[in-house]
Design a protein around this motif. Structure first.
Motif, PDB file in Angstrom:
ATOM      1  N   VAL A   1      -3.338   2.720  -3.514  1.00 53.25           N
ATOM      2  CA  VAL A   1      -2.896   4.074  -3.176  1.00 53.25           C
ATOM      3  C   VAL A   1      -3.970   4.754  -2.333  1.00 53.25           C
ATOM      4  O   VAL A   1      -5.158   4.739  -2.677  1.00 53.25           O
ATOM      5  CB  VAL A   1      -2.611   4.910  -4.442  1.00 53.25           C
ATOM      6  N   ILE A   2      -3.540   5.333  -1.202  1.00 53.12           N
ATOM      7  CA  ILE A   2      -4.412   6.117  -0.334  1.00 53.12           C
ATOM      8  C   ILE A   2      -3.878   7.543  -0.322  1.00 53.12           C
ATOM      9  O   ILE A   2      -2.670   7.768  -0.187  1.00 53.12           O
ATOM     10  CB  ILE A   2      -4.428   5.544   1.102  1.00 53.12           C
ATOM     11  N   LEU A   3      -4.754   8.523  -0.458  1.00 50.64           N
ATOM     12  CA  LEU A   3      -4.371   9.932  -0.468  1.00 50.64           C
ATOM     13  C   LEU A   3      -4.695  10.556   0.878  1.00 50.64           C
ATOM     14  O   LEU A   3      -5.794  10.362   1.414  1.00 50.64           O
ATOM     15  CB  LEU A   3      -5.104  10.669  -1.591  1.00 50.64           C
ATOM     16  N   ALA A   4      -3.753  11.298   1.443  1.00 50.74           N
ATOM     17  CA  ALA A   4      -3.971  11.977   2.722  1.00 50.74           C
ATOM     18  C   ALA A   4      -3.428  13.390   2.636  1.00 50.74           C
ATOM     19  O   ALA A   4      -2.349  13.628   2.079  1.00 50.74           O
ATOM     20  CB  ALA A   4      -3.295  11.222   3.864  1.00 50.74           C
ATOM     21  N   ALA A   5      -4.184  14.344   3.174  1.00 52.03           N
ATOM     22  CA  ALA A   5      -3.770  15.739   3.239  1.00 52.03           C
ATOM     23  C   ALA A   5      -3.297  16.014   4.657  1.00 52.03           C
ATOM     24  O   ALA A   5      -4.100  16.050   5.596  1.00 52.03           O
ATOM     25  CB  ALA A   5      -4.913  16.661   2.855  1.00 52.03           C
ATOM     26  N   ASN A   6      -1.995  16.189   4.821  1.00 44.47           N
ATOM     27  CA  ASN A   6      -1.409  16.409   6.141  1.00 44.47           C
ATOM     28  C   ASN A   6      -1.448  17.903   6.496  1.00 44.47           C
ATOM     29  O   ASN A   6      -1.708  18.746   5.648  1.00 44.47           O
ATOM     30  CB  ASN A   6       0.037  15.896   6.148  1.00 44.47           C
ATOM     31  N   LYS A   7      -1.202  18.192   7.763  1.00 44.87           N
ATOM     32  CA  LYS A   7      -1.239  19.561   8.298  1.00 44.87           C
ATOM     33  C   LYS A   7      -2.620  20.171   8.062  1.00 44.87           C
ATOM     34  O   LYS A   7      -2.756  21.352   7.691  1.00 44.87           O
ATOM     35  CB  LYS A   7      -0.147  20.426   7.668  1.00 44.87           C
ATOM     36  N   ALA A   8      -3.642  19.345   8.271  1.00 45.71           N
ATOM     37  CA  ALA A   8      -5.012  19.730   7.919  1.00 45.71           C
ATOM     38  C   ALA A   8      -5.791  20.301   9.084  1.00 45.71           C
ATOM     39  O   ALA A   8      -7.009  20.488   8.974  1.00 45.71           O
ATOM     40  CB  ALA A   8      -5.754  18.517   7.344  1.00 45.71           C
TER      41      ALA A   8
ATOM     42  N   VAL B   1       0.859  -1.183   0.000  1.00 44.10           N
ATOM     43  CA  VAL B   1       0.000   0.000   0.000  1.00 44.10           C
ATOM     44  C   VAL B   1       0.897   1.235   0.000  1.00 44.10           C
ATOM     45  O   VAL B   1       1.906   1.275   0.704  1.00 44.10           O
ATOM     46  CB  VAL B   1      -0.927   0.030   1.237  1.00 44.10           C
ATOM     47  N   CYS B   2       0.521   2.244  -0.784  1.00 39.99           N
ATOM     48  CA  CYS B   2       1.235   3.516  -0.792  1.00 39.99           C
ATOM     49  C   CYS B   2       0.315   4.596  -0.233  1.00 39.99           C
ATOM     50  O   CYS B   2      -0.835   4.738  -0.676  1.00 39.99           O
ATOM     51  CB  CYS B   2       1.677   3.895  -2.201  1.00 39.99           C
ATOM     52  N   LEU B   3       0.808   5.339   0.737  1.00 37.58           N
ATOM     53  CA  LEU B   3       0.074   6.455   1.311  1.00 37.58           C
ATOM     54  C   LEU B   3       0.718   7.742   0.806  1.00 37.58           C
ATOM     55  O   LEU B   3       1.848   8.070   1.182  1.00 37.58           O
ATOM     56  CB  LEU B   3       0.106   6.398   2.838  1.00 37.58           C
ATOM     57  N   MET B   4       0.017   8.463  -0.079  1.00 40.96           N
ATOM     58  CA  MET B   4       0.558   9.708  -0.604  1.00 40.96           C
ATOM     59  C   MET B   4       0.139  10.863   0.286  1.00 40.96           C
ATOM     60  O   MET B   4      -1.041  11.066   0.563  1.00 40.96           O
ATOM     61  CB  MET B   4       0.068   9.957  -2.040  1.00 40.96           C
ATOM     62  N   LEU B   5       1.140  11.641   0.731  1.00 41.17           N
ATOM     63  CA  LEU B   5       0.875  12.810   1.565  1.00 41.17           C
ATOM     64  C   LEU B   5       1.047  14.081   0.753  1.00 41.17           C
ATOM     65  O   LEU B   5       1.980  14.198  -0.056  1.00 41.17           O
ATOM     66  CB  LEU B   5       1.848  12.856   2.751  1.00 41.17           C
ATOM     67  N   ILE B   6       0.145  15.029   0.965  1.00 38.24           N
ATOM     68  CA  ILE B   6       0.331  16.380   0.445  1.00 38.24           C
ATOM     69  C   ILE B   6       0.231  17.337   1.631  1.00 38.24           C
ATOM     70  O   ILE B   6      -0.259  16.969   2.708  1.00 38.24           O
ATOM     71  CB  ILE B   6      -0.712  16.749  -0.627  1.00 38.24           C
ATOM     72  N   ASP B   7       0.708  18.560   1.444  1.00 39.28           N
ATOM     73  CA  ASP B   7       0.594  19.599   2.466  1.00 39.28           C
ATOM     74  C   ASP B   7      -0.711  20.347   2.211  1.00 39.28           C
ATOM     75  O   ASP B   7      -0.847  21.068   1.214  1.00 39.28           O
ATOM     76  CB  ASP B   7       1.800  20.539   2.375  1.00 39.28           C
ATOM     77  N   ALA B   8      -1.683  20.172   3.102  1.00 37.42           N
ATOM     78  CA  ALA B   8      -3.000  20.771   2.893  1.00 37.42           C
ATOM     79  C   ALA B   8      -2.934  22.294   2.947  1.00 37.42           C
ATOM     80  O   ALA B   8      -3.753  22.977   2.306  1.00 37.42           O
ATOM     81  CB  ALA B   8      -3.983  20.258   3.945  1.00 37.42           C
ATOM     82  N   ARG B   9      -1.991  22.872   3.655  1.00 40.99           N
ATOM     83  CA  ARG B   9      -1.899  24.326   3.763  1.00 40.99           C
ATOM     84  C   ARG B   9      -1.278  24.945   2.508  1.00 40.99           C
ATOM     85  O   ARG B   9      -1.578  26.080   2.159  1.00 40.99           O
ATOM     86  CB  ARG B   9      -1.096  24.707   5.000  1.00 40.99           C
ATOM     87  N   THR B  10      -0.395  24.204   1.849  1.00 42.05           N
ATOM     88  CA  THR B  10       0.224  24.688   0.620  1.00 42.05           C
ATOM     89  C   THR B  10      -0.641  24.413  -0.589  1.00 42.05           C
ATOM     90  O   THR B  10      -0.649  25.162  -1.562  1.00 42.05           O
ATOM     91  CB  THR B  10       1.608  24.029   0.429  1.00 42.05           C
TER      92      THR B  10
END
Length: 487
Positions: free
Chosen positions: A114-121, A85-94
């Protein structure tokens, strides 16, 4: 473990912070600047009742050449290929950046799940970035805060059905239990035989650019660790487990250690601290030297650190394939080692080439022997027979005209070997005589190179009148005097 989860994303989106949150320890280095993580770090993760392996990866950048960023990208792509499994992180503030779109494109082509996650949310400032994340085409993003532990329940909900799917595929695997029987506790003095569950812990340490990562890659037979001509590539202390010709080993690659005065940046201080922690947890420490500039001051400090920590030590001289006058150089190296490291007298010195693989079989034998010596136990009878001969050959000092008497000796511990000598006036025993005994132990009982601890203890009989007042002995003397007169 039921499955493997790789955390992927561009630099500085919080991958290492989430990795530390999932493993429950501060294993990965974390800093505000981007690009801290360079190697693949694996850990045992726990999320509710799920148990899995999590991989922290380097930030994916838009570089495909042979630069450092390009090599980091290839290593991360390798983690994507091997993960379930791949967990893709993005910066939710950017919000979504062009690099995020490149990462998403790679995961769509190469990722199995693939799981998508928005970090710093946390907070409203992240709402716009979360809405943008839908445009990546990876499904609904999980609202996450790795720093504060928010959103892990949603991540659990996404991983649970996948874990059940993987568990159904691997029903033949032996289930893990939280309770294990530690046979070592039954006999603390027995030499622990390394097993797959409890492998031999080996740390490879040295100055920057000595070839530590290249050496471990050669042992593994694959480019598992990031290497290159640049000094100081490795930052985290990365551990990999392997079977080294029948010897189960967990080997730690550490960051290069420079002189303390040269270490100014916070990140380098964290890297060196991580390497020192690996030394403390290791059983055998391999100090890797550069054959072109061996036994620099920093090399000696690193070897002395391993000795003070009580670890078994092996000196390995790398880049031996580039040496022309090998016979003269090895003679010089042995003389320098004996002169500059007297506290590790007889330490194994092995020449290797991480590039060609020559000498790695000798290195394995030296590590195995050093571990055996580190666990060596000598019977009390042999020790006291040896002590009598040492005292007869060279009597102990006589401070103030009174000779110190060595009455009895026994081994108190192993790993490293520690001995206790019962004697009179232990506080007046000279360091020179203690070194004489330690060197004798090394020579007689075949303990070269390993740290040897020697403690002097007093065995004087307790004085029954020690805590009495001054008047009590005087009354006793009168009473005893009267008894003698009556006789």
């Amino acid at each position: 473990m039921s499955f493997t989860l790789a955390i992927v994303g561009r630099p500085n989106v919080g991958k290492s912070t989430l990795f530390n949150r999932l493993v429950g320890k501060r294993l990965a280095l974390v800093d505000d600047q981007p690009g801290v993580t360079r190697d693949l770090r694996e850990g045992d993760a726990r999320l509710g009742d799920l148990r899995f392996t999590v991989i922290d990866t380097a930030g994916l950048e838009d570089a495909t050449d042979d630069t450092l960023q390009g090599r980091m990208r290839r290593l991360t792509e390798r983690a994507v290929d091997m993960a379930d499994v791949c967990l893709m992180l993005i910066d939710a503030r950017t919000g979504v950046t062009p690099v995020d779109e490149t990462v998403a494109d790679i995961l769509r082509k190469r990722g199995r799940h693939v799981i998508l996650a928005a970090n710093k949310a946390e907070g409203r400032a992240a709402d716009a970035g979360i809405i943008e994340a839908y445009g990546l085409g990876l499904g609904e993003p999980i609202r996450l805060s790795a720093e504060h532990g928010e959103g892990l329940n949603d991540l659990y909900g996404q991983l649970l059905p996948l874990s059940e799917e993987f568990a159904a595929q691997t029903q033949s695997d032996t289930p893990e239990t939280d309770i294990t029987v530690d046979e070592e506790d039954a006999d603390a003095d027995a030499v622990r035989v390394p097993t797959r569950d409890k492998p031999l812990q080996v740390a490879v340490v040295g100055r920057p650019n000595a070839g530590k990562s290249t050496l471990i890659n050669k042992l593994l037979g694959e480019d598992r660790l990031l290497t290159g001509p640049e000094a100081g590539i490795t930052r985290d202390a990365i551990s990999v487990q392997m079977d080294w010709d029948g010897l189960p080993v967990r080997i730690f690659d550490t960051a290069g250690m420079r002189k303390k005065a040269k270490v100014q940046e916070k990140l380098e201080k964290l890297s060196v601290s991580d390497g020192l922690r690996a030394v403390k947890f290791a059983e055998v420490v391999v100090v890797l030297l550069d054959a072109a500039i061996p036994f620099e001051q920093q090399d000696l400090r690193i070897a002395d650190l391993a000795e003070r920590e009580g670890r078994a030590v092996v000196i390995a001289v790398n880049k031996w394939d580039a040496e022309e006058e090998k016979s003269e150089k090895i003679k010089m190296l042995r003389e320098e080692c004996a002169r500059l490291l007297p506290q590790l007298r007889g330490v194994p010195l092995v020449t290797v080439s991480a590039l060609t693989g020559k000498g790695l079989d000798r290195l394995r034998q030296a590590i195995e022997k050093a571990y055996e010596t580190w666990n060596r136990r000598v019977t009390t009878a042999k020790l006291n027979q040896w002590l009598s001969g040492m005292v007869e050959a060279h009597p102990p000092p006589a401070p103030g005209g009174r000779r110190i008497k060595l009455r009895y000796m026994t081994q108190a511990k192993t790993r490293p070997p520690g001995f206790v000598v019962m004697c009179s006036n232990p506080e007046k025993m000279s360091d020179a005589y203690s070194r004489y005994l330690v060197n004798g132990l090394r020579d007689t009982f075949d303990m070269p190179g390993t740290p040897v601890r020697l403690w002097m203890r007093s065995q004087s009989e307790a004085n029954p009148y020690k805590n009495r007042t001054k008047s009590t002995p005087s009354r006793l003397r009168k009473h005893l005097g009267k008894g003698r007169a009556d006789e």
